[in-house]
Design a protein around this motif. Structure first.
Motif, PDB file in Angstrom:
ATOM      1  N   LEU A 125       0.806  -1.214   0.000  1.00 31.41           N
ATOM      2  CA  LEU A 125       0.000   0.000   0.000  1.00 31.41           C
ATOM      3  C   LEU A 125       0.842   1.269   0.000  1.00 31.41           C
ATOM      4  CD1 LEU A 125      -2.711  -1.099   2.627  1.00 31.41           C
ATOM      5  CD2 LEU A 125      -2.830  -1.219   0.125  1.00 31.41           C
ATOM      6  N   LEU A 126       2.154   1.069   0.299  1.00 35.22           N
ATOM      7  CA  LEU A 126       3.035   2.231   0.297  1.00 35.22           C
ATOM      8  C   LEU A 126       3.329   2.642  -1.140  1.00 35.22           C
ATOM      9  CD1 LEU A 126       5.618   1.184   3.046  1.00 35.22           C
ATOM     10  CD2 LEU A 126       3.779   2.854   3.263  1.00 35.22           C
ATOM     11  N   PRO A 127       3.524   3.929  -1.365  1.00 37.09           N
ATOM     12  CA  PRO A 127       3.880   4.368  -2.728  1.00 37.09           C
ATOM     13  C   PRO A 127       5.262   3.831  -3.096  1.00 37.09           C
ATOM     14  CG  PRO A 127       4.092   6.180  -1.165  1.00 37.09           C
ATOM     15  CD  PRO A 127       3.423   5.062  -0.413  1.00 37.09           C
ATOM     16  N   GLU A 128       5.432   3.545  -4.352  1.00 39.55           N
ATOM     17  CA  GLU A 128       6.724   3.035  -4.813  1.00 39.55           C
ATOM     18  C   GLU A 128       7.799   4.076  -4.558  1.00 39.55           C
ATOM     19  OE1 GLU A 128       6.524   1.845  -8.853  1.00 39.55           O
ATOM     20  OE2 GLU A 128       5.042   0.255  -8.506  1.00 39.55           O
ATOM     21  N   GLY A 129       8.961   3.521  -4.101  1.00 39.56           N
ATOM     22  CA  GLY A 129      10.061   4.417  -3.804  1.00 39.56           C
ATOM     23  C   GLY A 129      11.078   3.737  -2.899  1.00 39.56           C
ATOM     24  N   ASP A 130      12.008   4.528  -2.420  1.00 36.08           N
ATOM     25  CA  ASP A 130      13.109   3.992  -1.605  1.00 36.08           C
ATOM     26  C   ASP A 130      12.602   3.418  -0.293  1.00 36.08           C
ATOM     27  OD1 ASP A 130      16.026   3.686  -1.082  1.00 36.08           O
ATOM     28  OD2 ASP A 130      15.526   5.039   0.578  1.00 36.08           O
ATOM     29  N   LEU A 131      11.632   4.051   0.357  1.00 40.47           N
ATOM     30  CA  LEU A 131      11.109   3.561   1.637  1.00 40.47           C
ATOM     31  C   LEU A 131      10.473   2.192   1.477  1.00 40.47           C
ATOM     32  CD1 LEU A 131      10.536   4.024   4.627  1.00 40.47           C
ATOM     33  CD2 LEU A 131       8.418   5.207   3.955  1.00 40.47           C
ATOM     34  N   ARG A 132       9.689   2.044   0.431  1.00 43.16           N
ATOM     35  CA  ARG A 132       9.044   0.744   0.189  1.00 43.16           C
ATOM     36  C   ARG A 132      10.084  -0.341  -0.086  1.00 43.16           C
ATOM     37  NH1 ARG A 132       4.314  -0.383  -4.357  1.00 43.16           N
ATOM     38  NH2 ARG A 132       4.481  -2.673  -4.366  1.00 43.16           N
ATOM     39  N   ASP A 133      11.099  -0.020  -0.867  1.00 45.08           N
ATOM     40  CA  ASP A 133      12.134  -1.016  -1.165  1.00 45.08           C
ATOM     41  C   ASP A 133      12.863  -1.450   0.102  1.00 45.08           C
ATOM     42  OD1 ASP A 133      11.438  -0.858  -3.800  1.00 45.08           O
ATOM     43  OD2 ASP A 133      13.036   0.580  -4.309  1.00 45.08           O
ATOM     44  N   ARG A 134      13.129  -0.519   1.007  1.00 40.08           N
ATOM     45  CA  ARG A 134      13.820  -0.868   2.252  1.00 40.08           C
ATOM     46  C   ARG A 134      12.934  -1.726   3.149  1.00 40.08           C
ATOM     47  NH1 ARG A 134      16.239   4.577   4.625  1.00 40.08           N
ATOM     48  NH2 ARG A 134      14.435   5.471   3.555  1.00 40.08           N
ATOM     49  N   PHE A 135      11.628  -1.430   3.186  1.00 43.55           N
ATOM     50  CA  PHE A 135      10.708  -2.276   3.943  1.00 43.55           C
ATOM     51  C   PHE A 135      10.735  -3.711   3.413  1.00 43.55           C
ATOM     52  CE2 PHE A 135       8.381   1.331   5.948  1.00 43.55           C
ATOM     53  CZ  PHE A 135       8.265   0.785   7.214  1.00 43.55           C
ATOM     54  N   GLU A 136      10.646  -3.852   2.099  1.00 45.75           N
ATOM     55  CA  GLU A 136      10.642  -5.199   1.508  1.00 45.75           C
ATOM     56  C   GLU A 136      11.957  -5.931   1.761  1.00 45.75           C
ATOM     57  OE1 GLU A 136       9.759  -4.470  -2.549  1.00 45.75           O
ATOM     58  OE2 GLU A 136       7.557  -4.393  -2.242  1.00 45.75           O
ATOM     59  N   ALA A 137      13.071  -5.217   1.676  1.00 40.96           N
ATOM     60  CA  ALA A 137      14.369  -5.844   1.937  1.00 40.96           C
ATOM     61  C   ALA A 137      14.462  -6.313   3.384  1.00 40.96           C
ATOM     62  CB  ALA A 137      15.501  -4.864   1.608  1.00 40.96           C
ATOM     63  N   ASP A 138      13.992  -5.513   4.334  1.00 37.75           N
ATOM     64  CA  ASP A 138      14.028  -5.912   5.752  1.00 37.75           C
ATOM     65  C   ASP A 138      13.145  -7.131   5.996  1.00 37.75           C
ATOM     66  OD1 ASP A 138      15.792  -3.908   6.351  1.00 37.75           O
ATOM     67  OD2 ASP A 138      14.245  -2.488   7.041  1.00 37.75           O
ATOM     68  N   LEU A 139      11.986  -7.172   5.388  1.00 39.11           N
ATOM     69  CA  LEU A 139      11.106  -8.328   5.558  1.00 39.11           C
ATOM     70  C   LEU A 139      11.740  -9.585   4.951  1.00 39.11           C
ATOM     71  CD1 LEU A 139       7.647  -6.683   4.777  1.00 39.11           C
ATOM     72  CD2 LEU A 139       8.480  -7.465   7.002  1.00 39.11           C
ATOM     73  N   ASP A 140      12.419  -9.428   3.830  1.00 38.43           N
ATOM     74  CA  ASP A 140      13.123 -10.581   3.237  1.00 38.43           C
ATOM     75  C   ASP A 140      14.218 -11.086   4.179  1.00 38.43           C
ATOM     76  OD1 ASP A 140      11.533 -10.458   1.008  1.00 38.43           O
ATOM     77  OD2 ASP A 140      12.974  -9.276  -0.181  1.00 38.43           O
ATOM     78  N   ASP A 141      14.944 -10.167   4.813  1.00 36.58           N
ATOM     79  CA  ASP A 141      15.998 -10.571   5.745  1.00 36.58           C
ATOM     80  C   ASP A 141      15.425 -11.318   6.939  1.00 36.58           C
ATOM     81  OD1 ASP A 141      17.880  -9.452   4.138  1.00 36.58           O
ATOM     82  OD2 ASP A 141      18.133  -7.617   5.325  1.00 36.58           O
TER      83      ASP A 141
END
Length: 477
Positions: free
Chosen positions: A274-290
């Motif tokens: 639901l977050l707009p595409e951008g750097d914040l969203r990418d960092r959230f996804e990377a943290d969840l993957d970790d």
């Protein structure tokens, strides 16, 4: 005594397999020495008494007129075990413990005395019997009676014309331990030996007795095995079963936690969408993957040994070579060196001459184990070599009938010696880890899988790079 026992124990080897035979040998040698000393003293005393008992005729000849009358004053004559000296009188006064006697020889009564330096133990053994005896029998009995006193003695016989003859027997009328004292000393030596051996034996058995305390013995027992051995076996079995049950419970608990964590992680992923595409969203996804990778890796590490896989015989060299080929096919810089070929010489015939022949066979690297788990272990080690060294060289070496070595070398900075033990731990990464992705589980998983196959990992720093040697047991045939 306690300090002495501790000092003796410190001199013994640390291994129980060496201490027990050494203790048995020392006990046997000590018992043999004590028994030998006791029997030798009994034997020497018995021989002396036998020789004294058969010396009556020799003493009769020495005391006879034909012998002492022809011997000048002051001279000494020897006959067998005896020495006789003639003198006009005694050189010194008789000792206070002398025993006076009357000897009858050829119908002539002679005064005599047996001189002792200490009170005789059996003075009645020197007295004559209340019966008629020949001179030979009386002198033999007297000689044996003197020998039974177990101390140095001399027989003085006062002849007519104030002549005194002194007879000594250094080998049979001598000081020695008496029969009672020999037995007492022998028993005391055995008691002393037991007082040393028993505490040592109890000291060796104490840790096992403590380990086996309050443990019931179950199942049939071998009559040659000790109770402590079965108690320890049963206790270790119970501890192993308890440990396995606790590990299984931990794995179930972690699996449940992992399952519960995946639900909020999934919700977070949905909310991240639901977050707009951008750097914040990418960092959230990377943290969840970790987070997901850490949970899966931890569960994987804990369940390695329980993961089902059939064990069978295969060539470790072929397995490692196929793994290296897979890396090479994907463009990774991995080099494989096969086991050295066996050099043989061909047979001579009428048509050919002997020639050197090189034979390479995978049979030299056969092991019995679980190939998928070993493949994963070596894959992790090669991945580390590529990650930190950029290049890997793999070589398989049959070391012995029991072990095979697999060398994996990289050309990176290596590992500090004091960091080797730490990097084996889960979630610990090397010093170059800041620029590489990962969670520090690859080496821990490889170590666990190699140990599962009866082996170990060894690390050697080279110039340049690091050499990791995986020692793998060949296992059952």
């Amino acid at each position: 005594m306690g300090a002495f026992l501790i000092a003796v124990i410190k001199l013994l080897p640390r291994s129980l397999a060496k201490r027990l035979p050494l203790l048995a040998i020392l006990s046997f040698l000590f018992g043999a020495v004590v028994t030998g000393w006791t029997m030798q003293n009994f034997y020497n005393r018995s021989i002396a008494l036998t020789q004294a008992e058969t010396s009556g005729e020799v003493l009769r000849d020495l005391i006879g007129k034909e012998t002492w009358q022809n011997l000048p004053d002051g001279d000494v004559i020897s006959s067998g075990l005896f020495e006789m000296r003639r003198g006009p009188e005694l050189h010194d006064a008789l000792p206070p413990y002398s025993v006076p006697l009357i000897l009858t020889l050829n119908g002539e009564r002679l005064r005599a005395a047996v001189a002792f330096n200490s009170p005789p133990k059996l003075p009645e053994a020197l007295s004559a019997r209340n019966e008629v005896q020949t001179a030979t029998a009386r002198l033999a009995e007297l000689s044996r009676g003197i020998a039974r006193q177990d101390q140095t003695a001399a027989l003085h016989v006062f002849m007519p014309s104030d002549v005194v003859v002194t007879i000594s027997a250094p080998t049979i009328w001598q000081s020695r331990p008496g029969q009672t004292w020999i037995a007492i000393i022998g028993i005391a030596a055995f008691v002393l030996g037991l007082s040393l051996v028993i505490p040592l034996a109890l000291n060796l058995a104490a840790p096992f007795k403590k380990l086996a305390a309050r443990g019931p013995v179950s199942g049939p027992t071998d009559p040659l095995a000790s109770t402590e051995a079965y108690l320890i076996r049963d206790k270790i079995t119970r501890l192993t079963e308890r440990y396995a049950a606790e590990q299984e419970k931990k794995e179930r608990d972690l699996a449940a936690i992992s399952h519960d964590l995946r639900t909020p992680i999934t919700r977070l992923r949905l909310r991240t969408e639901l977050l707009p595409e951008g750097d914040l969203r990418d960092r959230f996804e990377a943290d969840l993957d970790d987070v997901s990778s850490i949970i899966d890796g931890a569960l994987d590490l804990l369940s390695l040994r329980s993961q089902p896989e059939e064990s069978y015989q295969f060539s470790l060299a072929s397995l490692v070579e196929s793994l290296v080929n897979d890396y090479s096919d994907t463009g990774k810089n991995v080099t494989f060196f096969a086991p050295e070929a066996v050099e043989l010489q061909s047979a001579t015939s009428i048509f050919t001459s002997p020639e050197d022949v090189s034979i390479r066979t995978d049979n030299t690297c056969l092991i019995f184990g679980q190939p998928d788990k070993l493949r994963r272990a070596f894959s992790n080690l090669i991945d580390n070599a590529l990650k930190y060294g950029g290049r890997a060289v793999v070589e398989v070496k049959p070391l012995s009938n029991d072990m095979i070595g697999v060398d994996i070398r990289d050309f990176g900075p290596g590992i500090e010696p004091d960091e080797v033990a730490r990097v084996r731990l889960p979630f610990v990464r090397g010093h170059t880890s800041q620029s590489e992705r990962g969670f520090g589980l690859g080496l821990s998983i490889a170590t666990e899988l190699i140990e599962l196959h009866g082996g170990t990992l060894e690390f050697t720093n080279l110039e340049p790079g690091l050499l990791v040697t995986a020692l793998v047991s060949r296992g059952a045939d």
